[in-house]
Structures are given as structure tokens and as C-alpha cells.
Scaffold this motif. Structure first.
Motif, PDB file in Angstrom:
ATOM      1  N   LEU A 114      53.688  67.820  29.466  1.00  0.00           N
ATOM      2  CA  LEU A 114      53.966  66.932  30.591  1.00  0.00           C
ATOM      3  C   LEU A 114      53.370  65.535  30.432  1.00  0.00           C
ATOM      4  CD1 LEU A 114      53.584  69.585  33.342  1.00  0.00           C
ATOM      5  CD2 LEU A 114      55.602  68.181  32.996  1.00  0.00           C
ATOM      6  N   LEU A 115      52.460  65.385  29.470  1.00  0.00           N
ATOM      7  CA  LEU A 115      51.811  64.078  29.374  1.00  0.00           C
ATOM      8  C   LEU A 115      51.846  63.478  27.974  1.00  0.00           C
ATOM      9  CD1 LEU A 115      50.787  62.662  31.767  1.00  0.00           C
ATOM     10  CD2 LEU A 115      48.491  63.378  31.213  1.00  0.00           C
ATOM     11  N   TRP A 143      65.166  51.974  32.950  1.00  0.00           N
ATOM     12  CA  TRP A 143      64.064  52.743  32.379  1.00  0.00           C
ATOM     13  C   TRP A 143      63.604  52.214  31.021  1.00  0.00           C
ATOM     14  CZ3 TRP A 143      63.937  58.646  33.660  1.00  0.00           C
ATOM     15  CH2 TRP A 143      64.031  58.797  35.052  1.00  0.00           C
ATOM     16  N   ILE A 201      49.734  56.586  43.665  1.00  0.00           N
ATOM     17  CA  ILE A 201      50.662  56.033  42.678  1.00  0.00           C
ATOM     18  C   ILE A 201      51.567  57.109  42.086  1.00  0.00           C
ATOM     19  CG2 ILE A 201      50.811  54.834  40.460  1.00  0.00           C
ATOM     20  CD1 ILE A 201      48.378  53.255  41.262  1.00  0.00           C
ATOM     21  N   LEU A 250      58.051  57.781  25.866  1.00  0.00           N
ATOM     22  CA  LEU A 250      58.084  56.477  26.520  1.00  0.00           C
ATOM     23  C   LEU A 250      58.158  55.369  25.471  1.00  0.00           C
ATOM     24  CD1 LEU A 250      57.919  55.955  29.549  1.00  0.00           C
ATOM     25  CD2 LEU A 250      55.505  55.490  29.282  1.00  0.00           C
ATOM     26  N   PHE A 285      49.394  48.042  41.468  1.00  0.00           N
ATOM     27  CA  PHE A 285      50.537  47.506  42.188  1.00  0.00           C
ATOM     28  C   PHE A 285      50.440  47.665  43.704  1.00  0.00           C
ATOM     29  CE2 PHE A 285      52.326  51.707  42.305  1.00  0.00           C
ATOM     30  CZ  PHE A 285      53.283  51.691  43.300  1.00  0.00           C
ATOM     31  N   PRO A 338      55.646  63.125  26.756  1.00  0.00           N
ATOM     32  CA  PRO A 338      56.318  62.052  27.500  1.00  0.00           C
ATOM     33  C   PRO A 338      55.771  60.658  27.177  1.00  0.00           C
ATOM     34  CG  PRO A 338      55.875  63.868  28.958  1.00  0.00           C
ATOM     35  CD  PRO A 338      55.213  64.197  27.662  1.00  0.00           C
ATOM     36  N   ILE A 373      49.772  54.373  36.633  1.00  0.00           N
ATOM     37  CA  ILE A 373      51.192  54.046  36.698  1.00  0.00           C
ATOM     38  C   ILE A 373      51.914  54.530  35.435  1.00  0.00           C
ATOM     39  CG2 ILE A 373      51.001  51.712  35.747  1.00  0.00           C
ATOM     40  CD1 ILE A 373      53.038  50.944  38.004  1.00  0.00           C
ATOM     41  N   ILE A 374      51.208  54.495  34.300  1.00  0.00           N
ATOM     42  CA  ILE A 374      51.822  54.976  33.057  1.00  0.00           C
ATOM     43  C   ILE A 374      51.964  56.488  33.097  1.00  0.00           C
ATOM     44  CG2 ILE A 374      51.428  55.212  30.577  1.00  0.00           C
ATOM     45  CD1 ILE A 374      50.630  52.445  30.475  1.00  0.00           C
ATOM     46  N   MET A 375      50.934  57.151  33.647  1.00  0.00           N
ATOM     47  CA  MET A 375      51.031  58.591  33.795  1.00  0.00           C
ATOM     48  C   MET A 375      52.216  58.946  34.687  1.00  0.00           C
ATOM     49  SD  MET A 375      47.534  60.709  34.045  1.00  0.00           S
ATOM     50  CE  MET A 375      47.201  60.195  35.650  1.00  0.00           C
ATOM     51  N   PHE A 434      55.866  57.928  42.804  1.00  0.00           N
ATOM     52  CA  PHE A 434      56.962  58.031  41.837  1.00  0.00           C
ATOM     53  C   PHE A 434      57.660  59.377  41.907  1.00  0.00           C
ATOM     54  CE2 PHE A 434      57.155  54.418  38.912  1.00  0.00           C
ATOM     55  CZ  PHE A 434      56.052  53.695  39.322  1.00  0.00           C
ATOM     56  N   VAL A 472      54.945  57.217  35.209  1.00  0.00           N
ATOM     57  CA  VAL A 472      56.195  56.957  34.504  1.00  0.00           C
ATOM     58  C   VAL A 472      56.465  58.067  33.475  1.00  0.00           C
ATOM     59  CG1 VAL A 472      57.244  55.400  32.849  1.00  0.00           C
ATOM     60  CG2 VAL A 472      56.141  54.475  34.859  1.00  0.00           C
ATOM     61  N   ALA A 473      55.415  58.496  32.771  1.00  0.00           N
ATOM     62  CA  ALA A 473      55.569  59.567  31.789  1.00  0.00           C
ATOM     63  C   ALA A 473      56.031  60.852  32.470  1.00  0.00           C
ATOM     64  CB  ALA A 473      54.255  59.797  31.042  1.00  0.00           C
ATOM     65  N   LEU A 474      55.481  61.130  33.653  1.00  0.00           N
ATOM     66  CA  LEU A 474      55.876  62.338  34.374  1.00  0.00           C
ATOM     67  C   LEU A 474      57.323  62.248  34.855  1.00  0.00           C
ATOM     68  CD1 LEU A 474      52.587  62.978  36.324  1.00  0.00           C
ATOM     69  CD2 LEU A 474      53.726  64.652  34.876  1.00  0.00           C
ATOM     70  N   VAL A 475      57.716  61.076  35.327  1.00  0.00           N
ATOM     71  CA  VAL A 475      59.103  60.877  35.753  1.00  0.00           C
ATOM     72  C   VAL A 475      60.041  61.189  34.586  1.00  0.00           C
ATOM     73  CG1 VAL A 475      60.804  59.121  36.377  1.00  0.00           C
ATOM     74  CG2 VAL A 475      58.617  59.202  37.564  1.00  0.00           C
ATOM     75  N   LEU A 476      59.637  60.688  33.430  1.00  0.00           N
ATOM     76  CA  LEU A 476      60.429  60.896  32.218  1.00  0.00           C
ATOM     77  C   LEU A 476      60.506  62.392  31.872  1.00  0.00           C
ATOM     78  CD1 LEU A 476      61.728  58.912  30.315  1.00  0.00           C
ATOM     79  CD2 LEU A 476      59.714  59.038  28.863  1.00  0.00           C
ATOM     80  N   ALA A 477      59.351  63.058  31.911  1.00  0.00           N
ATOM     81  CA  ALA A 477      59.294  64.486  31.590  1.00  0.00           C
ATOM     82  C   ALA A 477      60.184  65.276  32.552  1.00  0.00           C
ATOM     83  CB  ALA A 477      57.860  64.991  31.651  1.00  0.00           C
ATOM     84  N   PHE A 478      60.077  64.961  33.841  1.00  0.00           N
ATOM     85  CA  PHE A 478      60.866  65.695  34.832  1.00  0.00           C
ATOM     86  C   PHE A 478      62.351  65.451  34.651  1.00  0.00           C
ATOM     87  CE2 PHE A 478      57.044  65.726  37.896  1.00  0.00           C
ATOM     88  CZ  PHE A 478      56.586  66.890  37.299  1.00  0.00           C
TER      89      PHE A 478
END
Lengths: 300, 261
Positions: free
Chosen positions: A31-32, A266, B207, A39, A238, A35, B110-112, B211, B114-120
Motif C-alpha cells: 500500500l505504500l 494524475w 490530509i 507514483l 495545504f 505505490p 500528502i505524498i502518502m 483524499f 496520493v500513493a494510497l489513492v493510486l494503490a486503491f
């Protein structure tokens, strides 16, 4: 399994070890870790017509990172990236300026009171960033003394609030990240050799020289952890910029968030994330170079 | 003289850090419905919280996610700490595992996210669990919690005296008995501290949840954030104050636990 007569200090890697470490490692890898690598790969893909990801190799996103857009080169994006660096740098600097006197004051207290101060600095670190930023929104509102004072001095038009703007952003950022700087720095300041300070004073060194030659070298380990713990998340921030900054104060964090929501681009978001990731790694390795073999004074 | 300047900066920085929290708390007991003028003391807005369906649902979601994720992450994270600390891994393995475990600690949220969004987005094709929503929220919280639990428990494990374990071996304790009766009680404070840390991190996370959440899985920080966008209400003040109180109490408890180690 029966106890072996060998009673090894640390057992060999057997089934039990794999059963213990396996699920956690698998979870984090799937999961990390993967990914994050994906990315990086996605940064070289491109956006399809409907916001989908097209997996063909292209350098377009990297070109966009340095300002080449659909309509030729424009400095907009570079400004956002530079502004992120600048805001993060100024926030870090402000935190350093406040954290030194703060931690020196803390270290000069009696041990029983020191614990109390430490807790006072740790508690804001735990409170929710959205709630705290919202608090600033209330304080800086048009009907309250800070905004009225600013209006009286002619800094803002009467009846308007102190947000959105740079002042609100720096106020929010600095107070958010101060514990990140103060806690690691305190670990170093507490251990500072008071005798050398005394000696320097006896030799009539001026305060600037004392700081530069005595305090700074001794507190570098804590300071460098604090700088990294402030600078990297400040760049990625942010929430504060979104609530207090308005569109003019967008940072790379806001930009990444936009690519994954409204803009649905993306690959470009991935390219931005990759930049931020590289930056994180760079600052971490920089620290490792400077203080080899030193363990982080952990915040936990 | 110089000490006074230090004290002045120290006290002002404390005031600056606490001022926003204080402001939220003060306005949460202000009678005024609109505007920020002081109109007198009231607990009305706290009462209103219990009539607001959306707030109740967000609270329920937040607590549900925090409890479930804390249980899962504490078990997996403690096991991972044991597996990493109690065996001699080859050097390259050790290094790789350390990197993997430390990702959530060093990489910006935020990178974590984004990575999770990608994984899902990939895993969604395998199972509907990975659709954005409550289940995905739980999975993503566990992901960062594991690291922090492992970090805390490993610290505790490293500080243990190996002789107690060896004594148990000498007395022919089985491996499982040794774990249950010797190691586990000794690392328990670390496990509890890790669990509290995990709980607070989950309750507090904005954060990553921002997402991953779906329309049906709004948590408290997300509710507060979106209510800021819609316009401020006094109920938001009351809700924020309660959240602040909850985190402060949890942080102080965790602090006491770690101090006892």
C-alpha cells in the motif's frame, strides 16, 4: 517448538519470525512502498482526454515542472514552486528564531517545571491542524482587535479581515510548526555544556560570537532534525494555505491536491509529488552527511 | 535582563500557540449566532451538536475508524516490531525493511495520501473494499499507524534486558510461553503507548482522510474543514472545542504512559 539447548540470543529467521513481521511488511509494501514507486513511474505517463492515465512514456510532465505548458513557457508554475520554497524557508527561519529563546528558557527552569513546559509545547503538536487554523480565522476576523488595529494603522482597508494573505499564512504556519522545531532543539539545548558558555562570557566574547562558535555547533544535531521536520512538511502543507492564504498563496501541496481532485491530472500530480519526494530524500541525506552515526532524538 | 528577553519570547510563543485553540473555545460559548461580538455565555451550541445529524454521523465515523484501526495497527505493528527486533536479518534485508517501515514517518502526508489513492485505484478492480469510503479509510489509517506503533514498540524492545528472556529459555519455557509470560508483559507499556498514539493519529488525521473519504464516510476533521468552506457556524466552534479537549486528554495520557516506561 521445543526449547533448544543452544538458547540463541537472537533466534534464526524461522516461521514464527516471518509470521510476525510478514503481515506488517506486506501491508506497507503493497500500500505504500510500491505505490510510491508507481507514483514515480506515473510522472512519465500522460493525461488522457477524460482525465484517465495514459501509460506511454513522455517527458511532458517534467517539462511542465520547469514551466512549459500548453501555451508555451510561462513562469506561473515556477513561481508556485519558488514560493513553496520561500514560504517553507521563512517559516523554518521564524521557527528557529523563536525556538532558540524558547528552549533556552525551558532548559534554565527547575527540572519539575521543565516537564510542565515540555508538556505545554507538546500539546499543541497534537491538536488538529484544521481546528487550529480555524482558530486563527476567528481571531483575524474583521470585528476583532487585531484586524481593527491593522485597519486603524492603514495596513488594510477598514472592515476587512487580516486573511487571506501572507501575514495570516506565516502566523498559521509558524505556530503550527513551532513544536516540530522546539522539541528536537530542546533535546540539544538541554545537554548544552554550560561551562563552555561561561568560559566564552568570561573571555568577553560578544553574544553573536557566543552563538556562532559555542551554541550553534553544540546544538546542530537538534537543529538539523528540527529544520527537516519543519521545512519538508511546510512545503507540503495545504491546509493552512488553503484556509488562510487564498489563491495567491498557493503552494506545491495545494497544487498536488488540485491535480488529484478538480484538475484530474494524475500524471502531473505524480510529477509534482516526485519532486517533493526527491526533495525530502535530499534533505534527509544531507542531514546524514552532516552528522554521521547520530540517532535522531525522536519526538515520540 | 537577558533572561527576561528569553522569558518574554517563551511566554509569547506559548500564547501564540494556544491563542487559536482558546479563540475556538471562547466562541463556542458565545450567544451570538452571527458575527463575532460577545453576547453572553451559553452552552446552547453544545446541545445543538446532538441534534445535528451530519455531526453525529461524522463523530460516529471518526470514533469507529479510530477504534478499528487502532486494534488492527497495534496487533500488526507490535508483531512487526517483534519480528524485526528479535531476529538477525541479513544486512540488506534489515536496511530495506527499515526504509519501508519509516516511509510514513519521513514522507509528507500528502505524498502518502496520493500513493494510497493510486494503490486503491488499482486494487479497486480486485475488490470493492477499496472503493473510496469507510473501509478504504480504515485501511489507509492502519497503513500509517503500523509504522508509529512499530517505532514505539521497537524502542521498548531494544531497551529490554536480554537476560530475562535467556533465563526463561534456561528454565525450558516454550517459545510461546516465553512470549506470553515474559516478553509481552515487559513490552506492554510500549504497546499501550503505541496504541494511544495510533488512536490520536487516526482521530486527528485530515490530509489522508481528505483524499480517501467518500460522501458516506466524512470524519470530524473533514466535516470541520468543509463547514469552513460553507460558512462558519457556532456548532463548528463547539465541535472543534470538544475535539481539542479529546486530543489534549489523549496526549496527556500517552505522555504519562511513555514517561512511566
Amino acid at each position: 517448538m521445543d526449547s533448544s539447548p543452544a538458547r540463541p540470543k537472537k533466534p534464526k529467521i524461522g516461521l514464527a519470525t516471518w509470521l510476525a513481521a510478514g503481515p506488517g511488511l506486506l501491508w506497507l509494501t503493497l500500500l505504500l512502498a510500491i505505490p510510491c514507486l508507481a507514483l514515480i513511474a506515473m510522472a512519465f505517463a500522460s493525461r488522457g482526454q477524460y482525465g484517465e492515465v495514459v501509460w506511454s512514456f513522455s517527458l511532458d510532465n517534467l517539462k511542465r515542472l520547469i514551466g512549459y505548458g500548453l501555451f508555451g513557457w510561462s513562469p506561473d508554475l515556477i513561481f508556485i514552486l519558488l514560493r513553496s520554497l520561500l514560504v517553507a524557508a521563512i517559516t523554518t527561519l521564524l521557527c528557529v528564531f523563536i525556538a532558540y529563546p524558547l528552549t533556552f528558557h525551558m532548559a534554565s527552569r527547575k527540572p519539575s517545571i521543565r516537564v510542565f513546559w515540555l508538556i505545554l509545547v507538546i500539546v499543541p503538536f497534537w491538536t488538529n491542524v484544521v481546528v487550529r487554523t480555524y482558530g486563527w480565522l476567528l481571531i483575524l476576523g474583521p470585528q476583532l482587535p487585531p484586524a481593527q488595529l491593522a485597519a486603524y494603522l492603514g495596513l488594510i482597508p477598514p472592515g476587512s479581515a487580516l486573511y487571506p494573505g501572507s501575514f495570516a499564512v506565516y502566523l498559521g504556519m509558524t505556530t503550527t510548526f513551532l513544536p516540530f522545531m522546539a522539541l528536537p532543539l530542546y533535546a540539544s539545548v538541554e545537554r548544552l555544556d554550560q561551562d563552555i558558555l561561561e568560559a566564552a562570557r568570561d573571555l568577553y566574547a560578544n553574544p553573536f560570537l557566543i552563538f556562532w562558535r559555542v551554541i550553534l555547533p553544540q546544538t546542530t544535531p537538534g537543529l538539523s532534525v528540527g529544520v527537516i521536520m519543519t521545512f519538508v512538511p511546510a512545503m507540503a502543507m495545504f491546509v493552512v494555505t488553503d484556509i488562510l492564504g487564498g489563491a495567491k498563496n498557493m503552494l506545491i501541496g495545494n497544487l498536488i491536491q488540485q491535480q488529484f481532485s478538480q484538475a484530474r491530472d494524475w500524471p502531473f500530480g505524480a510529477a509534482l509529488s516526485m519532486g517533493l519526494m526527491l526533495f525530502t530524500l535530499l534533505s534527509l541525506s544531507f542531514r546524514r552527511l552532516k552528522t554521521p552515526g547520530q540517532k535522531d532524538p525522536s519526538l515520540l | 535582563m537577558k533572561a527576561r528577553i528569553l522569558a518574554l519570547v517563551a511566554y509569547s510563543s506559548l500564547i501564540l500557540m494556544y491563542l487559536p485553540c482558546l479563540a475556538v473555545a471562547v466562541f463556542s460559548v458565545n450567544k451570538a449566532r452571527f458575527g463575532l461580538n460577545w453576547k453572553g455565555f451559553t452552552l446552547n451550541w453544545y446541545q445543538r451538536l446532538f441534534e445535528n445529524e451530519a455531526i453525529l454521523e461524522a463523530t460516529y465515523n471518526s470514533l469507529l475508524v479510530a477504534v478499528i484501526t487502532t486494534v488492527i495497527a497495534t496487533v500488526i505493528g507490535t508483531a512487526l516490531a517483534l519480528g524485526l527486533e528479535r531476529a538477525t536479518w541479513p544486512k540488506p534485508c534489515q536496511r530495506l525493511f527499515d526504509v519501508i517501515v519509516n516511509i510514513p514517518v519521513v514522507v509528507p502526508d500528502i505524498i502518502m495520501a496520493v500513493a494510497l489513492v493510486l494503490a486503491f485505484s488499482v486494487l479497486r478492480h480486485l475488490s470493492s473494499v477499496f472503493e473510496l469510503g469507510l473501509a478504504a479509510l480504515i485501511i489507509s489509517h492502519v497503513t500509517f499507524q503500523i509504522s508509529f506503533v512499530t517505532l514505539v514498540v521497537r524502542g521498548r524492545l531494544a531497551s529490554l534486558n536480554p537476560e530475562t528472556r535467556e533465563a526463561a529459555w534456561d528454565l525450558f519455557a516454550t517459545r510461546f510461553y516465553n512470549f506470553r509470560r515474559v516478553t509481552l508483559p515487559l513490552i506492554m507499556p510500549g504497546v499501550l503507548a503505541g496504541a494511544m498514539l495510533a488512536f490520536t493519529l487516526s482521530l486527528d488525521d485530515f490530509i489522508i482522510s481528505f483524499f480517501i473519504h467518500g460522501p458516506e464516510s466524512v470524519t470530524l476533521p473533514i466535516y470541520i474543514f468543509s463547514s469552513l468552506k460553507r460558512g462558519l457556524t457556532p456548532e463548528t466552534n463547539a465541535l472543534s472545542t470538544l475535539m481539542l479537549l479529546a486530543t489534549v486528554i489523549l496526549a496527556l495520557l500517552a505522555e504519562r504512559l511513555t514517561r512511566k516506561l
